[in-house]
Design a protein around this motif. Sequence first.
Motif, short mmCIF file in Angstrom:
data_model
loop_
_atom_site.label_atom_id
_atom_site.label_comp_id
_atom_site.label_asym_id
_atom_site.label_seq_id
_atom_site.Cartn_x
_atom_site.Cartn_y
_atom_site.Cartn_z
N GLY A 1 41.52 36.35 33.10
CA GLY A 1 40.42 36.92 33.87
C GLY A 1 39.09 36.23 33.59
O GLY A 1 39.05 35.21 32.88
N SER B 1 41.04 46.26 47.31
CA SER B 1 42.47 46.28 47.64
C SER B 1 42.68 46.17 49.14
O SER B 1 42.50 47.15 49.87
CB SER B 1 43.10 47.59 47.13
OG SER B 1 44.33 47.81 47.77
N ASP C 1 39.92 42.36 36.15
CA ASP C 1 39.99 40.93 36.44
C ASP C 1 38.68 40.22 36.14
O ASP C 1 38.67 39.10 35.66
CB ASP C 1 40.36 40.73 37.92
CG ASP C 1 41.73 41.29 38.24
OD1 ASP C 1 42.71 40.79 37.66
OD2 ASP C 1 41.80 42.28 39.00
N ILE D 1 39.91 34.91 42.50
CA ILE D 1 39.69 36.28 42.99
C ILE D 1 38.44 36.23 43.85
O ILE D 1 37.35 35.92 43.37
CB ILE D 1 39.50 37.30 41.84
CG1 ILE D 1 38.46 36.82 40.81
CG2 ILE D 1 40.80 37.62 41.14
CD1 ILE D 1 38.00 37.93 39.89
N SER E 1 46.63 39.81 41.24
CA SER E 1 45.23 39.73 41.67
C SER E 1 44.99 38.46 42.46
O SER E 1 45.65 37.45 42.27
CB SER E 1 44.32 39.77 40.45
OG SER E 1 44.51 40.99 39.77
N ARG F 1 42.51 51.39 38.95
CA ARG F 1 43.59 50.51 38.50
C ARG F 1 43.20 49.92 37.16
O ARG F 1 42.04 49.51 36.98
CB ARG F 1 43.82 49.38 39.51
CG ARG F 1 45.17 48.69 39.37
CD ARG F 1 45.17 47.34 40.03
NE ARG F 1 44.61 46.31 39.16
CZ ARG F 1 44.31 45.08 39.55
NH1 ARG F 1 44.48 44.72 40.80
NH2 ARG F 1 43.81 44.20 38.67
N ASP G 1 42.01 41.42 46.32
CA ASP G 1 42.85 42.28 45.48
C ASP G 1 42.52 42.04 44.01
O ASP G 1 43.08 41.16 43.37
CB ASP G 1 44.32 41.99 45.75
CG ASP G 1 45.22 43.00 45.02
OD1 ASP G 1 44.67 43.87 44.30
OD2 ASP G 1 46.44 42.91 45.18
N PHE G 2 41.59 42.79 43.50
CA PHE G 2 41.20 42.64 42.09
C PHE G 2 40.32 43.83 41.69
O PHE G 2 39.92 44.63 42.53
CB PHE G 2 40.45 41.32 41.89
CG PHE G 2 39.23 41.16 42.77
CD1 PHE G 2 37.99 41.64 42.36
CD2 PHE G 2 39.34 40.54 44.02
CE1 PHE G 2 36.88 41.50 43.18
CE2 PHE G 2 38.21 40.41 44.84
CZ PHE G 2 36.98 40.89 44.42
N VAL G 3 40.07 43.88 40.39
CA VAL G 3 39.17 44.91 39.87
C VAL G 3 38.03 44.23 39.14
O VAL G 3 38.25 43.35 38.30
CB VAL G 3 39.90 45.86 38.89
CG1 VAL G 3 38.90 46.85 38.29
CG2 VAL G 3 41.04 46.58 39.60
N ARG H 1 37.41 48.65 42.48
CA ARG H 1 38.72 48.08 42.82
C ARG H 1 38.67 47.60 44.27
O ARG H 1 38.21 48.32 45.15
CB ARG H 1 39.82 49.12 42.67
CG ARG H 1 41.17 48.54 43.08
CD ARG H 1 42.29 49.51 42.93
NE ARG H 1 43.57 48.90 43.32
CZ ARG H 1 44.69 49.57 43.38
NH1 ARG H 1 44.71 50.86 43.06
NH2 ARG H 1 45.80 48.96 43.74
#
Lengths: 607, 607, 352, 352
Positions: A92, A59, A71, A192, A2, A67, A6-8, A57
């Motif tokens: 996180g 990305s 995070d 992030i 992450s 996913r 790029d993270f959730v 998400r």
Amino acid sequence: MSGTNDFVIKFATVNGSGSASANTIFAKTLFRMGIPVSPKNIFPSNIQGLPTWYEVRVSEAGYTARRDGIDMMVAMNPQTYANDVAEVVAGGWLLYDSTMPRLWQRTDIKVLGLPIAEICARIWKDPRQRQLFKNMVYVGALTGLIDIDLKVLESVIADQLKGKEKLLAANMQAVQIGREYALENFTCPLPIKVRTAEGAKGKIMVTGNEAAGLGAVYAGATVCAWYPITPSTSLAEGYEKHARRFRVTKDGHRNYAIVQAEDELAAIGIAIGGGWNGARSFTATSGPGISLMSEFLGLAYFAEIPVVLYNIQRGGPSTGMPTRTGQPDIISCAYASHGDTKHVLLFPSNPTECFSMSADAFDLAERLQTPVMVMSDLDIGMNDWMTDPFTWDDSRVADRGKVLSREELEGFAKAKGKPWGRYLDVDGDAIPYRTLPGTHETMGSYFTRGTSHDEYARYTEDGTIHARVIDRIRKKFDTAATLVPKPEIDTRDPAGKTGLIYFGATRPAVLEGLDMLEREGVRINALRLKAFPFTEEVKAFCAAHDRILVVEQNRDAQMRQLLMVEAEVPQEKLLSALNYDGTPMTAAFVREVVLKLVEPAKAQAAE
Amino acid sequence: MSGTNDFVIKFATVNGSGSASANTIFAKTLFRMGIPVSPKNIFPSNIQGLPTWYEVRVSEAGYTARRDGIDMMVAMNPQTYANDVAEVVAGGWLLYDSTMPRLWQRTDIKVLGLPIAEICARIWKDPRQRQLFKNMVYVGALTGLIDIDLKVLESVIADQLKGKEKLLAANMQAVQIGREYALENFTCPLPIKVRTAEGAKGKIMVTGNEAAGLGAVYAGATVCAWYPITPSTSLAEGYEKHARRFRVTKDGHRNYAIVQAEDELAAIGIAIGGGWNGARSFTATSGPGISLMSEFLGLAYFAEIPVVLYNIQRGGPSTGMPTRTGQPDIISCAYASHGDTKHVLLFPSNPTECFSMSADAFDLAERLQTPVMVMSDLDIGMNDWMTDPFTWDDSRVADRGKVLSREELEGFAKAKGKPWGRYLDVDGDAIPYRTLPGTHETMGSYFTRGTSHDEYARYTEDGTIHARVIDRIRKKFDTAATLVPKPEIDTRDPAGKTGLIYFGATRPAVLEGLDMLEREGVRINALRLKAFPFTEEVKAFCAAHDRILVVEQNRDAQMRQLLMVEAEVPQEKLLSALNYDGTPMTAAFVREVVLKLVEPAKAQAAE
Amino acid sequence: MTYITKPLAHHPALPRNALDLTRRDYEGSMSTLCAGCGHDSITAAIIEACFEMDLPAHRIAKLSGIGCSSKAPTYFLGRSHGFNSVHGRMPSVTTGANMANKDLVYIGVSGDGDTASIGLGQFAHAVRRKLNMTYIVMNNGCYGLTKGQFSATNDKASPSKKGEANPFDAIDLCQMAIQLGAGFVGRSFSGDKKQLIPLIKAAISYKGFAFLDVISPCVTFNNHSASTKSFDYVRAHNHAVENKLDFVESQEEITVSYAEGTTAAVTLHDGSRLILNKLDHGHDFRDRDAAIMTIRQNANEGQVATGLLYVNETGDDLHDVLQTPDRPLNEIPVSELCPGSKALEAVNARFR
Amino acid sequence: MTYITKPLAHHPALPRNALDLTRRDYEGSMSTLCAGCGHDSITAAIIEACFEMDLPAHRIAKLSGIGCSSKAPTYFLGRSHGFNSVHGRMPSVTTGANMANKDLVYIGVSGDGDTASIGLGQFAHAVRRKLNMTYIVMNNGCYGLTKGQFSATNDKASPSKKGEANPFDAIDLCQMAIQLGAGFVGRSFSGDKKQLIPLIKAAISYKGFAFLDVISPCVTFNNHSASTKSFDYVRAHNHAVENKLDFVESQEEITVSYAEGTTAAVTLHDGSRLILNKLDHGHDFRDRDAAIMTIRQNANEGQVATGLLYVNETGDDLHDVLQTPDRPLNEIPVSELCPGSKALEAVNARFR
Ligand SMILES: Cc1ncc(C[n+]2csc(CCOP(=O)(O)OP(=O)(O)O)c2C)c(N)n1
Ligand SMILES: Cc1ncc(C[n+]2csc(CCOP(=O)(O)OP(=O)(O)O)c2C)c(N)n1
Ligand code: SF4
Ligand code: SF4
Ligand SMILES: [Mg+2]
Ligand SMILES: [Mg+2]
């Protein structure tokens, strides 16, 4: 893995609290910054007061599957606090309303306290505003925390509130307050974070149901009958919305008829009546509706009446999980109704295909004179997908099938060398010619019925005639196999003997999973089914591979069953990877099931 | 081959003309003479005035399957004359009403003219009598022609007219008139004639629907909800008839409740409500009803409610051939309803089994807490079958399944080491314990629902719990496989690698066909399925044979599909022999399909 | 089986209507119903009405459910398209057909089982939607085709073939239709051509939902033991073959003719009597409440009110509600219905 | 979400009824309906009625279909078995349950969509069969759970959330029930405990089909733009997220209390007014015709008649019709129901 773009991030809120729009605005803003995002709305079967989640998400690589591994959790619902906190990956972040402090079990995550209630109570008097703007305050804090472009955010809010400027100002005020609090109290931005990107450029963000409704408008559908049921309701609403926009004549007439029926039996009955009478007609429903429509589907199959049915699948059996996704109606739709029946199914994998396959569905229904079911699901239908823009070829001509005009009817015998018979196969493709009521004073009238009939639509109790007629209808299915959309084949290893077959909403997860595997040196060929019956390409793919993993979202491996029975694929070749907990599939799941198959050892290790 | 006690006679008449009872009397008389007979009633979906046929096969050897090749036609219907005459085998006989002479194309059959109309007009004044007694006159003629025992005939008529002696006299007068005419004008008896025999001794003659209705009475069913539909109607009527005989208390109360519902959805709903509340409840229907019941079947499957459904199959799809037989609902019943479902099916092969399997069905439904469908059909259900008498073991104890009494409920935790949960598997057989409303003031109440629930019947939207619950329900199906009736296996060649699998009404045809083949030196092992899911014996039989011919009466080889999918039989092993013209199967058909498979050359020759 | 229709060879002398068509041109195939079945009388009345109205048969669509009554459309208007759908679902199929093409005349035929039992919901909602159609129920109080079980319109205490009394109240479809907002509601008797034909004509001309409940005796299953005039041989004979109906007598069609404002007692095949009360000018058929009360009061007196019960001349139909264009939807080419690629760009923009 | 029920820990001071039970013993799990939903008020009234009647909760079975209203049984009588069946089919399931055990009290809860749309046929036929049950419709004129579409009981011209007027007439379930032979019919308003609780008690004590139509405002979907008192922020906000309903305000339960023979104007959450007319001794609730006319006349005057509309004290119920024994069928052991092998010999003989 992450980090930037790029993270959730997951929002845990209460439904009916106004969070849905705030969350949508958040996702849409990243999308406008050009960042690939995929939001998943996890909502209860309830109107107000129950837990609801919104998972986004981000990305840069453009992977839009769900996913696991959150995070950042924006935990705004006391009811689910404990679980929500537990979901955050080690290292996180947790953003919560610190107005009333809480006890933490976890020391391995960073906790960001934002006294939202307190702030809102200070700024707004009206309790409604206090509640509503809470949501914009946490969005504001996020702009600071992950470095969101304020201008873009404002443009998104402005679009949503067009014409209500004073609301825009109020919302931006809330955003500012949250943002400032974050900038002052947290070290912004976090690792992030987001930055303008290219991946989402040119794409659109839309739900499959709205896309399908729009698709029906483009396909020229004029009769829509439906009965409310989650998750299909918004499809009929989408059709109405776009029909109102594009189908109202200068003098205010509507070139469409929408009937909210009293139940699903009536909805399909109305659609069948419209199809019988020459209008492109459809209905939309979900699981329970499919069961209720099955008697009528048998009538349309046997009397050979075109009709389109959108099945927005949800978790079954019975009422099951009405707000969760799945692919559990493959068998019940492929063989809907008693007696010997087989139905044409289409499997869109995203909103763009919900749009394009709508036109295909109506063409196929009229060409084949039979029901065509578009098998979408809750994930595609109700979630916003980042997807390719809709395209339309103006030179496309709708295939209205074999409908005889007055002149063709008069000239039929001469042209075809045979007298016209409603159920007579004159072309050898097992598709007869039909006439519409009112075509001719003396020719072409016939009686449509669900009882046995001969080639001239005359009632019969002669079993040999009955057998002959249903044999011809079965043969029509072979013709269907030559007309339905061909599968999407992804050949990663021309010599490879292991294949994977999937369909529908699992596409992002499967493709990402296969990419992961490829990076690990495992190359798997994949075929995405777009339709039933199966085309030659499907049979060839199965013939070319020794082991085929069929990935689906139901308990009983229903597509695998269809492949065995209808494509005659030896069952020992066909292995199953099933996920039926109602959540969209992840790439990790795909990677794991494939590894288990091709490199058990490695899979072991992974666990 | 035809001759004494071995021939087929067919009556061609008009429905509503009174011929049905005359024909039944004819068949019953031969039966009472101890001669094996099997009548097949081929009737229209109409009340009066359309052609109807009654085919009676006489077979001292005791073969009761339909047989092609009519030895004698009693042609009483001008509408169908030509076809009827054509059906007679060369050298056969035609009995017709010579009041108005006809032209004959055929010289290879013997034509017997009987001036019935003229005779009746002479003897009776009342037009009703004139019409009615016509039928008894031709029966009378037959007594002379094929040498029927008058005393036996009289006893049969007497039984049917008990309490109406003056009618008996009138009927016998008509018989005498016909008989005398025959003796005077024809060389009686003909080469095809009857003589007292032993084959039918000890047997009974009854329809499957009456047997099933009686079976439900014996099984202790108390709630019956139904909606009229051919060919299932007479099942509910049979239940009512026998319940009235056996279930009325001294003080005139009825220990049963029959509700003629407003439609099939209500019928199955009522049956489910009764099953939920602890009464043995059932409904009976046919094709269209199955489709309409499918939503409710999914509810009963998922909420785990016992209910018995008799499906008297008829020709589909849609309304199809309501008065013809078939086996086209295997798939639609095995997987009835949307979502992932599997249902328990029983396959009776004659009225005796319709009776005995009724008790099994209710035991299984309550033991497994799920719908059980008894898959009969029009041939078994509505035709009179010569079959073994009903037997009942008074020591049989009904299996009411896991229903907790007040005491068991209180002691549950102690006894099982776990607290009670409606959907909790404590015994490892995947079958939970249920409670009935009203059992206890404070314990055991729960909420039954079609939405997802946990082991304690609490509503849930947690997908992992949902998956866990439906996995357990699927596992329950494995338990079912250990409880359902085992197949009937007929081993004619222990070392043989070719097998035949069949089920239901085709039994007489299959067994006779295999006898024919055996006489020709071809020995085939056969297995008759009695239930779905498939037991170990079925899998073993399939494993033991290289080629298996699956004989069924539907277009799409539905049972073959179930065997592939649910018994994992490699499809290349499974070959199909299908007949779906709505007529009962013949031994000749079975012989031919088997020969085609094992001795293609011979089969060629035969054709 | 009755032969209400003759071979279609035209006799020059046959009278012709404004379209130069004869009655034969409005007939269908030969009836397969029982001789004397009331349904055949209604069929004849429909043929007569369409002939007299000079309707082009091919502009009529006839739809039905399942039952003896639902077979009837096969026996009239051979030049019209017909749709024998599934049991109780004629209203929904007709709704869809009507949405697709507003220019045809829609005649729906149903039975009391088809409408008052399995089809009650669809019937009620078609009424409520003011669908522009003529809905005729051939009401015989029983399920003819499945051999005489009671239907929901069967009068309380009337015994069936097997002689058990019906314990439930009858559903009065006319009352229900008026209550649900039907614009045109009438009731008649199959054998009363003088009243029935004008009612059918009026119903067909009415724009909106026109409902006709036509009492239509079932020759075969109204022949019960409690009947005053019983056919000993027939009944005894049929009882002989347990719950198989075997012998069906050919009966004469029951006809009746009586003046407005008078009542007529009709004796059915089973001898039971039906008292019809033909409404006259005294009845204000524009008043919904009055119409309902008239029906109820007649029922209270053991009479059946016949004639035009209620009409509302100023009703919208479903097409008005949905604001569809004058041109039938099924005539608009897809090319005209499809917004095209240009418009799609704008749509895409809104999703960016 | 509203917290009409408290944790079940008993407070010693709580009043107890003849069974020594407190109100808590009649409660269910916590309601998940919107704050202020009329359905919760009805739930409270049912709890109160059962408590006051000293009913043993475990001898009550509560059944429902699908909808917000059909969820309500989860929130009362936690000690009763409940059955949340499928949409519109509660009547048939209740019929079967009732046939199996005549000794329980059956309370069926449904919504106007559940009953007047998909379930209309089952409702009508349960009425006709005189099923011994209390049938309560929580009538909010819309489909709450699927987000506010019109239901068939919605008043003509009342605009929905999206502001389109409803073009169709409302189905009056009370009128229909009386017409179909219901023995007990009443109507009330969710917030009128004084009227509602006695009606529920009377309905439960009635032997036969007791129907209660309870007007029950939907807080969330009766909040439309045409409303006199509109919540700008809320509406504008919700409009912002296209056909997603997002923000639901917590509302106060609407209560009303007025005397017999008077009318009361209730202002709903959307500001629209509902005029209730509470019937008094002047209304003869034993006269079916009068009951229907009273309902119709009130409707003609834009009023809703409330109270006990009709009752027939001398009705049979379905068990009387079917002549079942006093002992519940589900209590008769199979051994007693099975005729046994001896009897079978006689049966076989008849088939020889
Ligand atoms: C779904 C379904 N259920 C049952 C039937 C069997 N069925 C055929 S006609 C009929 C009743 C017909 O009664 P009615 O509508 O009054 O017509 P009638 O024959 O009396 O004119 C029934 C129950 C069917 N065809 N389809
Ligand atoms: C067969 C079927 N169709 C549709 C649905 C979706 N659905 C759930 S509740 C509902 C309507 C509920 O309306 P109502 O009965 O008035 O209850 P309310 O929520 O208004 O209290 C619908 C259509 C369903 N669950 N099952
Ligand atoms: S059974 Fe009755 S309704 Fe049917 S055709 Fe015969 S007389 Fe008419
Ligand atoms: S949506 Fe309406 S009916 Fe449903 S709970 Fe909320 S207020 Fe009540
Ligand atoms: Mg009828
Ligand atoms: Mg509602």
